[in-house]
Design an enzyme around this catalytic site. Structure first.
Site, PDB file in Angstrom:
ATOM      1  N   ASP A  95      -2.874   4.600  -2.654  1.00 50.94           N
ATOM      2  CA  ASP A  95      -3.863   3.893  -3.438  1.00 50.94           C
ATOM      3  C   ASP A  95      -5.206   4.623  -3.352  1.00 50.94           C
ATOM      4  O   ASP A  95      -5.619   5.040  -2.271  1.00 50.94           O
ATOM      5  CB  ASP A  95      -3.989   2.468  -2.886  1.00 50.94           C
ATOM      6  CG  ASP A  95      -4.936   1.597  -3.678  1.00 50.94           C
ATOM      7  OD1 ASP A  95      -4.611   1.299  -4.841  1.00 50.94           O
ATOM      8  OD2 ASP A  95      -5.973   1.215  -3.126  1.00 50.94           O
ATOM      9  N   GLU A 111      -2.465   7.843  -6.662  1.00 50.45           N
ATOM     10  CA  GLU A 111      -3.263   7.202  -7.694  1.00 50.45           C
ATOM     11  C   GLU A 111      -4.552   8.035  -7.748  1.00 50.45           C
ATOM     12  O   GLU A 111      -5.396   7.933  -6.853  1.00 50.45           O
ATOM     13  CB  GLU A 111      -3.571   5.755  -7.344  1.00 50.45           C
ATOM     14  CG  GLU A 111      -4.393   5.063  -8.419  1.00 50.45           C
ATOM     15  CD  GLU A 111      -4.837   3.657  -8.028  1.00 50.45           C
ATOM     16  OE1 GLU A 111      -4.863   2.772  -8.907  1.00 50.45           O
ATOM     17  OE2 GLU A 111      -5.159   3.446  -6.839  1.00 50.45           O
TER      18      GLU A 111
END
Length: 666
Positions: A323, A359
């Site tokens: 993330d 990401e």
């Protein structure tokens, strides 16, 4: 020099406790009774080499509950938060006795609060089983199935009630059967490590339902995995036996200790200056959540690598999704794709063969890094997401980008002569509209989140087909289903790794909420009883087509040149008349029609797959040029708008449809 092992380790002489802090004056381990309620002993640790505070406590064994306390300078504006009344969770804890729960007392200034031990989970001394090392099942080009573990089985009628919402439920035969029908190569589990609610949620009666607010990085959340790491390992093994890999979505960019008003739970109380990035004394906020981990510091780098090794060695996972991954390469305000952490991921003897997915954006300076990670790191591709949405929203001038995205996004990933794409293609994910909501809402409707609809992305490139939200109008319902079929077909046609969020295959909705992180309720829980079985069957059909045609699972960029060992070009882009798209047609801003013809990469090599895209709202006859002795036949039509053959190799397609054709001998 060998790095000291951190954490709590059972030994023949008792339990060895070891924790790192460069700035603490004193560190203690607090030992609790079997229920974790009463502190029965407190032992001061000795500072050793490399600022590791350690002590072996005789008479203790696996199962002991414990926490740390640290004392030193208390000066929050300068980044020092030492307070021995704050019980601190071991950063290397691998098993917790309860979930984290937010309480304002956790954030009380030193001298103004009470002992927080009753409010904080206790780490449990554990000795996890080492699992046999196996090569990852997942390979780039496969289908990743993104799963919110808590929400996925909460309403599944075939899952025993006591198992619903847990990691173990993913190993249930009905769940595995469902994934196999969809052609799932790997499940990607949204965060399963222990997290805490953001401080503003409890007063609103809300709870964090996604898990992107961790405190510690190895311990699983007891609500999702009451059986701890063994539960994860057993589920990974069951999925692996079914041919499905497991990828963990992990958050190494911030922790739930949040900003200067947040709780002191672990890293902040041990050495905030070392673990978090600061600008002067203030916490840097490249995440939008209050703090940023200092991944360029050796102690943080080692903690990240140790966490990843833990999940490989003790759960056998295939890989990880990171993330807000640019933070892993951030050195001050600069992003370095060869940072210590990112280089170590590629070279580590335990991690080198695991799939790694970034990401590739955060909100810090130079935070958008799509395409800038090094191979073999895969990357979430928001250009695919937005380009495909804009095409099907009927935005003008999108035909060229649509083809580029289908062909592997070479404009993003063809760096330094790369021949393969690292794109993870998705139309919808956990963050944003569901696929069904994408064609049913033009605007976000996040009022239930308690932030007056100010949270979540404002621009979603979505459309509502005439009415905002639910509608009983059959024409609108048909239009929405038609658009959903087209979006799903586009995803399954694209070159690269695919990501499908659980429930999008059968029409899940969040009622227009595009940031449902705080909705641990029916907004997030999948409605298995009410699912659209026709849509689900169509996705299973897409998976079958993808399985039959290896060209749909390859990751080499489509170039228009012959595929290796073939005499036909790997892809031909055609107009509705069956001829190559002209420069003028490519540049026509109103064009929303094209045919993609893919060469079969198998040895027989003569069969081709035709994907006809009619993004126009009008019906149109498409002609496909067939090879000698061959003809085109429909392989997979959309469920409600089948094409009609008008002549040899010519077919009438309704507007807003995608149809798959196969070239076969006459």
């Amino acid at each position: 020099m060998t790095r000291p092992q951190l954490g709590a380790t059972p030994t023949p002489d008792g339990v060895r406790f070891a924790v790192w802090s460069a700035t603490a004056d004193r560190v203690w381990v607090s030992v609790f009774d079997a229920d974790g309620n009463a502190e029965v002993a407190r032992h001061e640790l000795r500072r050793g080499e490399g600022d590791v505070h350690e002590l072996t406590v005789p008479g203790l064994a696996a199962g002991t509950r414990y926490g740390y306390r640290a004392d030193g300078r208390y000066d929050p504006p300068a980044g020092f938060w030492f307070d021995p009344q704050k019980l601190l969770v071991d950063p290397y804890a691998i098993h917790l006795d309860q979930p984290y729960r937010y309480d304002p007392a956790l954030a009380a200034p030193r001298g103004e609060g009470t002992d927080t031990a009753p409010l904080v989970p206790k780490a449990i001394v554990s000795a996890p089983t080492a699992v046999p090392r196996q090569e990852p099942l997942f390979r780039p080009g496969g289908l990743i199935y993104e799963v919110n573990v808590g929400a996925f089985t909460m309403r599944h009628p075939d899952i025993p009630e006591g198992l619903r919402g847990t990691v173990a439920a993913l190993a249930h035969p009905r769940i595995i059967e469902h994934m196999q029908r969809l052609g799932v190569s790997a499940v990607e589990l949204m965060p399963v490590t222990a997290w805490i609610d953001e401080s503003h949620l409890p007063p609103l009666g809300l709870m964090n339902a996604w898990g992107y607010n961790p405190v510690t990085f190895m311990a699983l959340d007891p609500r999702l995995a009451p059986g701890g790491i063994d539960e994860l390992w057993q589920t990974v093994a069951a999925l692996r036996d079914a041919g499905i890999g497991t990828i963990l979505d992990l958050v190494f960019n911030h922790t739930g200790e949040s900003d200067e008003f947040g709780p002191t739970l672990s890293l902040r109380g041990l050495d905030s200056q070392a673990y978090y990035r600061h600008d002067g004394g203030r916490l840097v906020n490249d995440t939008g959540t209050g703090n940023t981990l200092a991944c360029d510091r050796p102690v943080v780098r080692d903690m990240i690598l140790d966490s990843l090794r833990h999940f490989v060695l003790h759960a056998g996972v295939d890989g990880f999704r990171f993330d807000l991954a640019p933070i892993l390469g951030r050195d001050g305000d600069r992003f370095d794709p060869d940072s210590d952490v990112l280089r170590a991921l590629r070279a580590d003897p335990v991690l080198f063969d695991r799939v790694m997915i970034a990401e590739p954006w955060d909100i810090g300076i130079h935070g958008y890094q799509l395409g800038n990670f090094r191979p073999p790191m895969l990357e979430w591709n928001d250009k695919f997401r937005d380009g495909v949405r804009r095409f099907w929203r009927s935005d003008r001038g999108t035909i060229g980008e649509m083809a580029t995205r289908l062909a592997g996004s070479s404009d993003v990933f063809q760096r330094e002569g790369a021949g393969t794409t690292r794109s993870v293609n998705f139309v919808a994910a956990h963050d944003g509209f569901t696929l069904a909501d994408l064609v049913s809402y033009e605007r976000k409707h996040n009022e239930p989140n308690g932030e007056r609809n100010r949270d979540g992305h404002a621009e979603n490139f979505s459309w509502n087909n005439g009415v905002e939200g639910p509608s009983d109008d059959q024409r609108i319902g048909h239009a929405r289903r038609r658009d959903a079929y087209a979006l799903l077909a586009t995803l399954f046609t694209s070159r690269g790794t695919l990501l499908l969020t659980a429930g999008d295959e059968f029409g899940r909705t969040q009622r227009g909420n595009n940031n449902a992180y705080a909705q641990d309720n029916e907004t997030n829980w999948l409605d298995w009883a009410g699912r659209d079985l026709v849509r689900e069957e169509y996705v299973a059909g897409l998976a079958t087509v993808r399985d039959r045609f290896p060209a749909l699972r390859e990751v080499e960029f489509l170039t228009g040149n012959p595929a290796p060992g073939q005499h036909r070009q790997d892809v031909a882009w055609l107009n509705e008349r069956g001829g190559p798209l002209s420069h003028r047609e490519w540049e026509d801003p109103s064009r929303h029609r094209l045919t993609m013809v893919l060469a079969d990469s198998r040895e027989q090599g003569e069969r081709r797959l035709g994907v006809v895209v009619n993004g126009d709202r009008r019906a149109c006859v498409f002609s496909l040029p067939a090879g000698e002795g061959l003809r085109w036949s429909v392989l997979l039509p959309p469920p409600e708008d089948p094409p009609r053959e008008t002549a040899d190799n010519s077919f009438l397609l309704q507007g807003r449809t995608v149809v798959f054709f196969e070239e076969r001998p006459i």
